[in-house]
Every structure is written in structure tokens, then in C-alpha cells.
Design an enzyme around this catalytic site. Sequence first.
Site, PDB file in Angstrom:
ATOM      1  N   ASN A 101       7.429   4.224  -7.921  1.00 14.82           N
ATOM      2  CA  ASN A 101       6.589   4.051  -6.733  1.00 14.82           C
ATOM      3  C   ASN A 101       5.850   2.738  -6.855  1.00 14.82           C
ATOM      4  O   ASN A 101       4.779   2.657  -7.471  1.00 14.82           O
ATOM      5  CB  ASN A 101       5.605   5.214  -6.604  1.00 14.82           C
ATOM      6  CG  ASN A 101       6.325   6.501  -6.258  1.00 14.82           C
ATOM      7  OD1 ASN A 101       6.769   6.693  -5.127  1.00 14.82           O
ATOM      8  ND2 ASN A 101       6.485   7.359  -7.251  1.00 14.82           N
ATOM      9  N   GLU A 102       6.441   1.715  -6.293  1.00  9.84           N
ATOM     10  CA  GLU A 102       5.896   0.367  -6.410  1.00  9.84           C
ATOM     11  C   GLU A 102       4.698   0.202  -5.476  1.00  9.84           C
ATOM     12  O   GLU A 102       4.464   1.044  -4.594  1.00  9.84           O
ATOM     13  CB  GLU A 102       6.992  -0.653  -6.038  1.00  9.84           C
ATOM     14  CG  GLU A 102       8.203  -0.634  -6.966  1.00  9.84           C
ATOM     15  CD  GLU A 102       7.926  -1.183  -8.360  1.00  9.84           C
ATOM     16  OE1 GLU A 102       6.751  -1.307  -8.769  1.00  9.84           O
ATOM     17  OE2 GLU A 102       8.902  -1.481  -9.077  1.00  9.84           O
TER      18      GLU A 102
END
Length: 639
Positions: free
Chosen positions: A162-163
Site C-alpha cells: 500500500n504505497e
Amino acid sequence: MRQVLNLEFAQREHIPTTIYTSSDQACARVADAICELITARKAAGKPAVLGLATGSTPVRLYRELIRRHREEGLSFANVIIFNLDEYYGLIPEHPQSYRRFMQEQLFNLVDLKPENCHLPDGDVPREDVLASCHAYEEAITEAGGIDIQILGIGRTGHIGFNEPGSTPDSRTRLITLDSLTRRDAARDFLGEKNVPRHAITMGVATILNARKIFLLAWGEAKAEVIAQAVEGQQTEAIPASFLQKHPDCVFCIDEAAASHLTRVRHPWLVGMVEWSPAMIRKAVLWLSRKTGKPLLKLIEEDYSENGMADLLTEKGSAYELNIEMFNTAQHTITGWPGGKPNADDSHRPERAKPFPKRSLILSPEPLDDIYCMGGTLHRLVNQNNDVTVAYLTSGNLAVPDSEARRVIELMLELGEKRESADDLKFARLLDRKLREKGDFGDDPAEIRQLKGLIRRTESRSSARLLDTDSKRLRFLDLPFYENGRYRSFQPDESDVERLIELLREIRPHQIFATGFGNDPLSVPGLCFEILRSALAASQSEPWVNDCHIWLYRGPGMEWETHEIDMAVPLSPDEFENKIQGIYQHQTQRNQSPNLGKDGDGNTWNLASKFNRATASAYDALGLAEYEAIEAFKRLDINR
Ligand code: PGA
């Protein structure tokens, strides 16, 4: 282990955080929690559901679980695993796929049932991605939800993949990898261009649904993002900060990863501190940076407005304190890293006698030496010290196939021209071995040897620029590296023995080493532990008591001014020479991890950035202005 006891810093920290002296201690605690869960669920006739992670961080946890399985009878028969993420576009057999990672690091080594080991499918056609992601979420729900989720953290603040930009309600989905994440993975893929651009990851909401979460982090490289996640606001810019929402999430981190937390970095801002000389130095140099004033211009108000009024009471006045700190910083600067013969050494970082010194430079891989201390090395040699550079590992894993192919083609052509049957036979063998392994195979021994030798040639040409006789270069080829792969290295006595032998032979007066505060599973981190063990085993040798250990920082990192015990200034010419030395390491031009890029997109010239930054930092303290500085911290062996 230090618990969160102090109310003042607990107020700043929005996630319970425990700092451990070693990653092994932290892993033991998390392994205990996993064992308790598995046992309790088994007694209730139910499965235990674990959410697991990949990367370097959890490897030692998995080793501890495997040990408990083998030695203490811990069974995983009732365990169901859901992994966080998988690269998109990699088949499961790909050496860098997370499926393969998990199989090699855990699944195949305990009694997990294959049907209970789930990862997102990275090989699913594009049109089926959505359905596959839904199915993954449903499978987690059907299993009863995740009981314990293990997380690492990326330097972007990602959990899973989850950037930045990921929202707290995100679910399992296809994402685009951040460029920093791809750069961090470049070493594994032998070049950033080979790193997949996309991945499938559980969402932030999927993670937050777990009943209990442990986030693990080791090494200085994670320190900044840990502080942001723990102390900052919840923000999509640092997805790990959303863990603040979770009622039962603990960060289990080592001292290096904790080093940017306020309670460690600026403890005077969150409560009473004991003003040791090191703490005073840290605080005053920080104050100079914060106020943007050189040391000698700090005034009483600066101190009292920044949590340091009690320091002034203890020390008398700002005037005296400023001068004391100015002198301390000034005395770290020396152009004589091996000590200056026949000079008063009462205020020099290194003693004058004996002279010349037997100086041993330990470089975890070829390139670390010149990259981090090439100017100092040059000075040591030119000032007639007895210098040995020892490359602890061959560094062969960091050589791309394309570089090996070039050399093999040269060997083939030379063999043909010289009509030498033996030469040709060997070149053809190498050619065949390289082809046979294909893109996914591990390098066979012959190719690893060739790649290691290529790096030797680069080290020699680099050393030539520093006037270092190639006879002074030693290639130890430590077995842990030769027999292992990234994330699977397991050093043992044979590695330590090899270093002990070298130490006994050289009996150094000074050792330059690195790896302190690194990820403990990284090559420099492991090399540092091997050095520690070798020194511990050498305690009874007379040379040990007279040996100074100087720590240099690995590529992409530098000591902060308050940590520096020896600062070696480089002239513009010396600095240029060092850069040319770095360029001799041709195979590394796209490989070096953690280096980032300079303005020209160059990945391997960032030494200039760090050495110049240290020089500017000294300048800002009100000290002399140099082109560049290489910095060292003296290690207290007993720590
Ligand atoms: P690492 O990766 O364990 O290899 O540092 C952690 C992550 O990116 O989550």
C-alpha cells in the site's frame, strides 16, 4: 528492552512501540505470541489464521518459528496463512516471486498444509485481477479473519504494497509500485529496470481488520519512516500511519530503527534527561541546526526555549557551553586519519604513536571501501601507514549476467584467436552454464566465481587510483556469502574463523569497518556481526587493547555531526580522484541499493552528495568550510 513508560513520550507516540536491543529479541517476543495463538486455537479445535509478510524483515522471525517447530514440536498443522502481497506479472517459480520466497523461507520447512498457504495470484490475466482480489478477501473472511498480522514497512511508509496515496478503506487490489520501492528492490532483481511495476496487495482496511498486528523494523534506513508513522498525523502519504487506528497494534523495532523517535533523538523535548557528554553534544549540535545559528552564536534563549534550560543551569552559561562544543567539534577534524607522527595528539581523534599504523579496512563488498572512505584510504596510504584492504565477500551476486557474458565472449574470442583448446573448452563451459541457468536459475559455482573475479578486477583498478598496491588487497570470500543468496545468508564459525585469522596476521592498530545499525540480514549488517564475534574471540590478544575501531557509514548514509569522532576533509582534487575510483566499479553502475539518484539520474555517484553534505554541516556549525568530508565514529568495543 525498553518499555513505553514515560507518559510524555507516550503522548507523542500514537502507536505502542517497543525498542529491542536486537532483532532476535524482538522476533522471540513475536514468535511467543504466535505460539500462544496456535496452541490456544488448537486446544479449541480451531485454525489459527496468520497474515504474513515478505522482505528481509521477517526472515529471522520465520527462522525462529522453524527452530521451534524442529526443536520444540510447534506444529503448523492447524495454521492458515494469508500473505500480504505478490508482484504482478511474475510466475510463482520466478526467483523473486513472493510465493517462492515464502516457500523457501517458511512453507517448505514446517508442517503447513500446502492448501492452507495463500498469496495473492500475481500471474492472473489482467481481466481477472478484480475477481481474483475479491476472492482473496472472501477467502480471508471465510477462514474467520486474520488473528495475527505481521508487517514490515517500506521506506515509502508502505505496509504490504500500500504505497503513499492508499486510503484507509482500501481492499485487496492491483497497485503501481512507488519508484523508491522499486529502487529498494533493484538489488534483488539486478537492476531497477527489471523490477515489476505493479503488485497485488491486501488493502489498508484488510490489514486493519486483523485482530492483532505486529509491525517489525530493523536498521537505520527505516528510522525516519518509523518516526513519521508513530508520531505523525494519520495520512495517506505514510500509509503505515493508519495503524494508529488499530486497537491492538505494536511496533517491535530495534535501536537503529528507533533512532528518529523523539524520545531517542531529542529526549530533552519530552522530559528530563541525564546530561552525559554525548547527550550534551547531541543536544547542542541539534540546537545549532534547529536555530540555523553557528555554535558560537547560540544564546541563552535558544537553550531555554528548546527544552535545555536545565543544561544551562548545570553548565553555567551559553558562552562556556558554546565554546566547549565548538572545540569538541573542531577536534574531530584531522587530515591524518592514521595519526600525525611527532605531533601533540592530546586533541586529535587518532593517536600519534605508533607510527606508521597497521590500518585494516574492512569492506563488506568491493566498492564499499572507496565509496565511503576512498579519500581517507588514500591519505592513510600516502602518509605511509601499513594499509590492508580486506573485502569480506566477493560481491558476485551483484554482477548482472550481461557483465559475465561480456567477459565470456572475450574469453571465447581469445581462445579462438590463440587456437587454445583448453582455454576454449573452459570458455564454452562457462557460456553453456550461463545459458542453461536462464533468467530464473541460481548462478552455478563457475559463474559465481567468474562474477567474483570481475569484481576483483574492479577493486584493483579502483585501488590503483588510490595508490594502493594490489598486494595490499585481500579477498576473503567469506563462505556465508559464497554459499548463500540475499535473505538466506547464514554465517557461522567458518566466517568468523577466517576473519580471526586475518586479524591475527595483521594485528591492526586501527580497523575501519561498517554495518553498524544496518538491517541485520544485509551483507554489511552480517559482516559487522562477524567482526564483533571475531573481536570477542580475540580479546586475549595483546593487539586488541591497542586497536581503535572506526566505523564508516554504508553507501547512502552518513553519520550526523554529533556522532562524528573523526572528520577527514577532502580537497577538490582528492574528491575527484575518489569519484574516479568509484567509476572503476563498472558492474555496479545500476546496482547499488539505497543510493537514490543524483540530478543526472546517476545512481552511483551519490558519495558526492553525502560527503558534501557533511562538509556543509560542519560549515554551518561555524567550523572551516571544506569541499567534502568523510566521517567516522569510534566504536566502543564493549558496547
Ligand atoms: P524489507 O521490506 O523487509 O525488505 O525491508 C519491507 C517492506 O517493504 O515492507
